[in-house]
Design a protein around this motif. Structure first.
Motif, PDB file in Angstrom:
ATOM      1  N   THR A 177       0.821  -1.210   0.000  1.00 44.44           N
ATOM      2  CA  THR A 177       0.000   0.000   0.000  1.00 44.44           C
ATOM      3  C   THR A 177       0.856   1.260   0.000  1.00 44.44           C
ATOM      4  OG1 THR A 177      -1.788  -1.141   1.149  1.00 44.44           O
ATOM      5  CG2 THR A 177      -1.804   1.255   1.227  1.00 44.44           C
ATOM      6  N   PHE A 178       1.751   1.375   0.952  1.00 45.17           N
ATOM      7  CA  PHE A 178       2.554   2.594   1.042  1.00 45.17           C
ATOM      8  C   PHE A 178       3.594   2.685  -0.071  1.00 45.17           C
ATOM      9  CE2 PHE A 178       0.896   2.443   5.415  1.00 45.17           C
ATOM     10  CZ  PHE A 178       0.349   3.723   5.458  1.00 45.17           C
ATOM     11  N   GLY A 179       4.131   1.554  -0.494  1.00 41.92           N
ATOM     12  CA  GLY A 179       5.083   1.571  -1.598  1.00 41.92           C
ATOM     13  C   GLY A 179       4.439   1.994  -2.898  1.00 41.92           C
ATOM     14  N   TYR A 180       3.261   1.457  -3.180  1.00 39.05           N
ATOM     15  CA  TYR A 180       2.562   1.807  -4.412  1.00 39.05           C
ATOM     16  C   TYR A 180       2.133   3.269  -4.396  1.00 39.05           C
ATOM     17  CZ  TYR A 180      -0.536   1.167  -8.448  1.00 39.05           C
ATOM     18  OH  TYR A 180      -1.137   1.267  -9.666  1.00 39.05           O
ATOM     19  N   GLN A 181       1.703   3.768  -3.242  1.00 39.45           N
ATOM     20  CA  GLN A 181       1.352   5.179  -3.133  1.00 39.45           C
ATOM     21  C   GLN A 181       2.575   6.055  -3.392  1.00 39.45           C
ATOM     22  OE1 GLN A 181       0.724   6.782   0.719  1.00 39.45           O
ATOM     23  NE2 GLN A 181      -0.425   8.546  -0.018  1.00 39.45           N
ATOM     24  N   PHE A 182       3.713   5.672  -2.831  1.00 39.55           N
ATOM     25  CA  PHE A 182       4.946   6.424  -3.040  1.00 39.55           C
ATOM     26  C   PHE A 182       5.302   6.473  -4.521  1.00 39.55           C
ATOM     27  CE2 PHE A 182       9.598   6.503  -3.391  1.00 39.55           C
ATOM     28  CZ  PHE A 182       9.865   7.691  -2.732  1.00 39.55           C
ATOM     29  N   ILE A 183       5.210   5.324  -5.200  1.00 35.14           N
ATOM     30  CA  ILE A 183       5.525   5.264  -6.628  1.00 35.14           C
ATOM     31  C   ILE A 183       4.564   6.129  -7.436  1.00 35.14           C
ATOM     32  CG2 ILE A 183       5.518   3.726  -8.639  1.00 35.14           C
ATOM     33  CD1 ILE A 183       6.580   1.528  -6.695  1.00 35.14           C
ATOM     34  N   LEU A 184       3.275   6.046  -7.135  1.00 34.50           N
ATOM     35  CA  LEU A 184       2.288   6.849  -7.869  1.00 34.50           C
ATOM     36  C   LEU A 184       2.508   8.343  -7.652  1.00 34.50           C
ATOM     37  CD1 LEU A 184      -0.980   4.797  -7.258  1.00 34.50           C
ATOM     38  CD2 LEU A 184       0.266   5.038  -9.411  1.00 34.50           C
ATOM     39  N   ASN A 185       2.828   8.733  -6.411  1.00 38.96           N
ATOM     40  CA  ASN A 185       3.073  10.151  -6.137  1.00 38.96           C
ATOM     41  C   ASN A 185       4.325  10.646  -6.856  1.00 38.96           C
ATOM     42  OD1 ASN A 185       0.802  10.533  -4.570  1.00 38.96           O
ATOM     43  ND2 ASN A 185       1.853  10.109  -2.657  1.00 38.96           N
ATOM     44  N   ARG A 186       5.366   9.827  -6.936  1.00 35.06           N
ATOM     45  CA  ARG A 186       6.587  10.214  -7.649  1.00 35.06           C
ATOM     46  C   ARG A 186       6.306  10.361  -9.149  1.00 35.06           C
ATOM     47  NH1 ARG A 186       8.912  12.744  -4.177  1.00 35.06           N
ATOM     48  NH2 ARG A 186       9.733  11.581  -2.423  1.00 35.06           N
ATOM     49  N   GLN A 187       5.513   9.465  -9.694  1.00 38.19           N
ATOM     50  CA  GLN A 187       5.179   9.553 -11.117  1.00 38.19           C
ATOM     51  C   GLN A 187       4.332  10.782 -11.389  1.00 38.19           C
ATOM     52  OE1 GLN A 187       3.306   5.816 -12.030  1.00 38.19           O
ATOM     53  NE2 GLN A 187       5.263   4.777 -12.402  1.00 38.19           N
ATOM     54  N   SER A 188       3.453  11.149 -10.469  1.00 32.10           N
ATOM     55  CA  SER A 188       2.614  12.350 -10.642  1.00 32.10           C
ATOM     56  C   SER A 188       3.462  13.610 -10.601  1.00 32.10           C
ATOM     57  CB  SER A 188       1.557  12.415  -9.538  1.00 32.10           C
ATOM     58  OG  SER A 188       0.646  11.366  -9.651  1.00 32.10           O
ATOM     59  N   GLU A 189       4.507  13.620  -9.773  1.00 28.46           N
ATOM     60  CA  GLU A 189       5.375  14.799  -9.689  1.00 28.46           C
ATOM     61  C   GLU A 189       6.168  15.009 -10.971  1.00 28.46           C
ATOM     62  OE1 GLU A 189       7.871  14.313  -6.281  1.00 28.46           O
ATOM     63  OE2 GLU A 189       6.235  14.578  -4.860  1.00 28.46           O
ATOM     64  N   LYS A 190       6.527  13.926 -11.653  1.00 28.95           N
ATOM     65  CA  LYS A 190       7.320  14.043 -12.876  1.00 28.95           C
ATOM     66  C   LYS A 190       6.516  14.611 -14.028  1.00 28.95           C
ATOM     67  CE  LYS A 190      10.563  10.357 -11.832  1.00 28.95           C
ATOM     68  NZ  LYS A 190      11.068   9.044 -12.240  1.00 28.95           N
ATOM     69  N   LYS A 191       5.206  14.419 -14.001  1.00 34.85           N
ATOM     70  CA  LYS A 191       4.355  14.896 -15.109  1.00 34.85           C
ATOM     71  C   LYS A 191       4.128  16.379 -15.058  1.00 34.85           C
ATOM     72  CE  LYS A 191       1.950  10.596 -15.821  1.00 34.85           C
ATOM     73  NZ  LYS A 191       0.688   9.894 -15.832  1.00 34.85           N
TER      74      LYS A 191
END
Length: 72
Positions: free
Chosen positions: A58-72
């Protein structure tokens, strides 16, 4: 006084996706445990391992999704 910043709409969406993924992983592990217990009389994965796997997913996937959102 605030300790944490308010989450953006995108962060809320990412959290909902991550919680769903973690929940389905836990359901899958529970299903495997029930099948193993039925056939072998013993559990394949301990409750402690299931709990931490769900938390990490849960927390790992959220971290990955938030990092991908920041790059966009």
């Amino acid at each position: 006084m605030k300790l944490f910043k308010d989450a953006s709409k995108r962060e809320h969406q990412n959290w909902n996706k991550a919680v769903s993924a973690g929940f389905y992983i836990l359901l899958l592990l529970l299903f495997v445990n029930v099948i193993m217990y039925t056939y072998n009389g013993g559990e394949l994965v301990s409750s402690f391992s299931m709990f931490w796997t769900g938390m990490i997913v849960t927390f790992g996937y959220q971290f990955i999704l938030n990092r991908q959102s920041e790059k966009k």
